[in-house]
Write a protein that holds these residues in place. Structure first.
Motif, mmCIF file in Angstrom:
data_model
loop_
_atom_site.group_PDB
_atom_site.id
_atom_site.type_symbol
_atom_site.label_atom_id
_atom_site.label_comp_id
_atom_site.label_asym_id
_atom_site.label_seq_id
_atom_site.Cartn_x
_atom_site.Cartn_y
_atom_site.Cartn_z
ATOM 1 N N SER A 1 0.838 -1.191 0.000
ATOM 2 C CA SER A 1 0.000 0.000 0.000
ATOM 3 C C SER A 1 0.877 1.247 0.000
ATOM 4 O O SER A 1 2.024 1.201 0.445
ATOM 5 C CB SER A 1 -0.916 0.015 1.230
ATOM 6 N N SER A 2 0.343 2.370 -0.494
ATOM 7 C CA SER A 2 1.201 3.540 -0.643
ATOM 8 C C SER A 2 1.569 4.177 0.687
ATOM 9 O O SER A 2 2.644 4.752 0.808
ATOM 10 C CB SER A 2 0.623 4.562 -1.617
ATOM 11 N N SER A 3 0.702 4.079 1.706
ATOM 12 C CA SER A 3 1.095 4.663 2.987
ATOM 13 C C SER A 3 1.932 3.683 3.804
ATOM 14 O O SER A 3 2.569 4.068 4.770
ATOM 15 C CB SER A 3 -0.125 5.114 3.776
ATOM 16 N N CYS A 4 1.932 2.437 3.407
ATOM 17 C CA CYS A 4 2.733 1.387 4.048
ATOM 18 C C CYS A 4 2.590 1.432 5.569
ATOM 19 O O CYS A 4 3.580 1.551 6.301
ATOM 20 C CB CYS A 4 4.193 1.482 3.624
ATOM 21 N N ASP A 5 1.343 1.369 6.031
ATOM 22 C CA ASP A 5 1.115 1.372 7.473
ATOM 23 C C ASP A 5 1.415 -0.009 8.064
ATOM 24 O O ASP A 5 1.713 -0.951 7.345
ATOM 25 C CB ASP A 5 -0.287 1.883 7.823
ATOM 26 N N GLU A 6 1.319 -0.078 9.400
ATOM 27 C CA GLU A 6 1.767 -1.278 10.116
ATOM 28 C C GLU A 6 1.120 -2.570 9.653
ATOM 29 O O GLU A 6 1.702 -3.638 9.778
ATOM 30 C CB GLU A 6 1.483 -1.126 11.622
ATOM 31 N N SER A 7 -0.114 -2.489 9.137
ATOM 32 C CA SER A 7 -0.779 -3.721 8.737
ATOM 33 C C SER A 7 -0.482 -4.112 7.291
ATOM 34 O O SER A 7 -1.002 -5.107 6.805
ATOM 35 C CB SER A 7 -2.289 -3.579 8.964
ATOM 36 N N SER A 8 0.360 -3.339 6.592
ATOM 37 C CA SER A 8 0.636 -3.656 5.185
ATOM 38 C C SER A 8 1.617 -4.821 5.047
ATOM 39 O O SER A 8 2.609 -4.897 5.766
ATOM 40 C CB SER A 8 1.234 -2.436 4.489
#
Ligand code: HEC
Length: 417
Positions: free
Chosen positions: A230-237
């Motif tokens: 994902s583009s925001s590359c958050d913790e759940s990615s």
């Protein structure tokens, strides 16, 4: 741009402290090897090609324009839909400086950063301008960049440079050198909470907050590239590795899956690179012979065959969702920018985050088959409402990355199939 260079935040070395803490022993990782299995359905996408004035080294997108970095500068190709039907045509316009080799391109504000040997420039589609204050960046020898969208509008870039991986958010430059490693990493990605940095076959997983890391034991050969789903590359990615032995998916610190992409679990096909569509969050990967679409819960899907190329392929996705791949002097555009659909975009999310409980009606979940198009479509309001208020998936289950939720919302909002 005012650039501040921070003192190195070195793995296992406190800033301003010379004591090197012994790294902990490598943790055991579960590596599940999966051969190709069912033949991958080939969906040949239409493509059009153009010939570049020199060999391609990097591709970046600016709206419907693609900028190709070559061994002799940056070249903008503007896609003009039109007279020749769907195929359209590409106009090439040169971007100065003509002689400089472009090593890497990265989205920055309303344009692209252009990394050249010894200098860094900027272009918004017009000739490359030198960046004032970019000296610390210019000296790094950046050869590749992966980017993460920040909640605060901007972006953070992971720079693969001659001596280490660096992180740059537009103002600050962080040094992620690893004790005992010299030379350039082969791949790196920065997620909100952790970083993965590879030096050939050696892979390190680093916790952002404590700045400590472990060497990951995986038998996947050389790591060529690492991408976030994902583009925001958050913790759940989920994170993906393009390796010499296939496509490797990191589900968690303990669980990695390797898709060898052959019908043998012992051999493997080398995967070379990635490109992410930052609107539909579709992630593409390529080997020498196939273009793949990858999701966190299924065997990579082959979407087109590729001709073997003697020079490395580089690629990016434009604002229309079409993928551009360049190798040598050939630039190809693949029509991957088809509208969002349940099968391509939403089903993988339902399978990965919802079906574990709802399919069989376990853990108190009402048995609803969210993997069925008709069911999901008729319940799309409820799906969006429960994901938006954060109650589905319930606390304790893997959260859906914010950008993936936006895809579900977009799909639910329009009468798309
Ligand atoms: C850990 C198990 C679990 C997972 C994973 C899970 N659910 Fe649920 N779901 C439940 C339970 C239990 C209920 C019933 C209690 C409630 O409504 O909160 C429920 C109820 C629902 C309902 C209410 C049914 C209705 O018609 O209003 C919807 C909609 C829903 N889930 C959607 C989802 C979606 C979408 C996902 C994936 C993004 C998901 N759930 C993932 C356990 C789960």
């Amino acid at each position: 741009m005012v650039l501040r260079r921070l003192c190195p935040l070195v793995l296992l070395v406190a800033c301003g402290d010379d004591t090197i803490v012994e790294p902990p022993p490598p943790s055991e990782k579960e590596l599940l090897t999966v051969a190709e299995g069912e033949p991958m359905p080939a969906v040949e996408t239409e493509f059009i090609g153009a010939t570049l004035p020199a060999n391609a080294t990097a591709v970046g997108a600016l709206g419907n324009q693609v900028i190709v970095g070559t061994t002799v500068g940056a070249h903008a190709g503007l896609f003009v839909p039109g007279s020749q039907g769907a195929a359209g045509s590409i106009d090439t316009l040169a971007l100065g400086p003509a002689e400089a080799r472009v090593n890497a391109l990265a989205s920055f504000q309303a344009g692209l950063l252009v990394f050249m040997p010894g200098s860094v420039g900027f272009t918004s589609g017009a000739p490359v301008e030198a960046l004032a204050d970019a000296e610390p960046l210019a000296g790094l020898g950046v050869t590749e960049v992966t980017s993460r969208k920040l909640a605060s509008e901007g972006a953070s870039h992971m720079l693969i440079a001659d001596s280490a991986a660096f992180e740059f958010d537009g103002e600050e430059l962080l040094d992620w050198s690893i004790p005992g490693e010299t030379g350039a990493p082969t791949a790196a990605v920065a997620r909100e909470d952790l970083l993965l940095i590879a030096y050939g076959e050696r892979l390190y997983e680093i916790d952002r907050e404590s700045k400590t890391g472990v060497a990951v034991e995986l038998e996947v050969g050389r790591v060529n590239a690492i991408a976030c789903e994902s583009s925001s590359c958050d913790e759940s990615s989920t994170l993906f590795l393009a390796t010499e032995r296939g496509l490797c998916v990191r589900h968690s610190a303990e669980a990695y899956t390797l898709y060898t992409l052959t019908n043998s679990a012992d051999e493997g096909t080398s995967v070379r690179g990635f490109a992410l569509d930052t609107v539909s969050q579709r992630l593409y990967a390529w080997s020498d012979s196939a273009l793949l679409q990858v999701t966190s819960d299924a065997i990579p899907r082959k979407i087109a065959s590729l001709e073997p190329a003697s020079l490395p392929r580089v690629g990016a996705v434009d604002a229309a969702g079409d993928l551009w791949l360049a190798s040598g002097t050939t630039l190809s555009r693949y029509e991957t920018g088809v509208p969002l659909s349940f099968a391509t975009d939403v089903l993988p999310i339902m399978s990965a985050y919802c079906a574990s409980c709802h399919k069989a009606g376990i853990k108190g979940a009402p048995p609803i088959d969210f993997e069925d198009y008709g069911v999901a479509k008729s319940k799309s309001d409820r799906i969006v409402a429960r994901m938006a208020d954060g109650t589905m998936p319930p606390a304790g289950s893997a959260a859906v990355p914010a950008d993936k939720f936006k895809v579900v919302q977009l799909w639910a909002a329009e009468p798309s199939p």
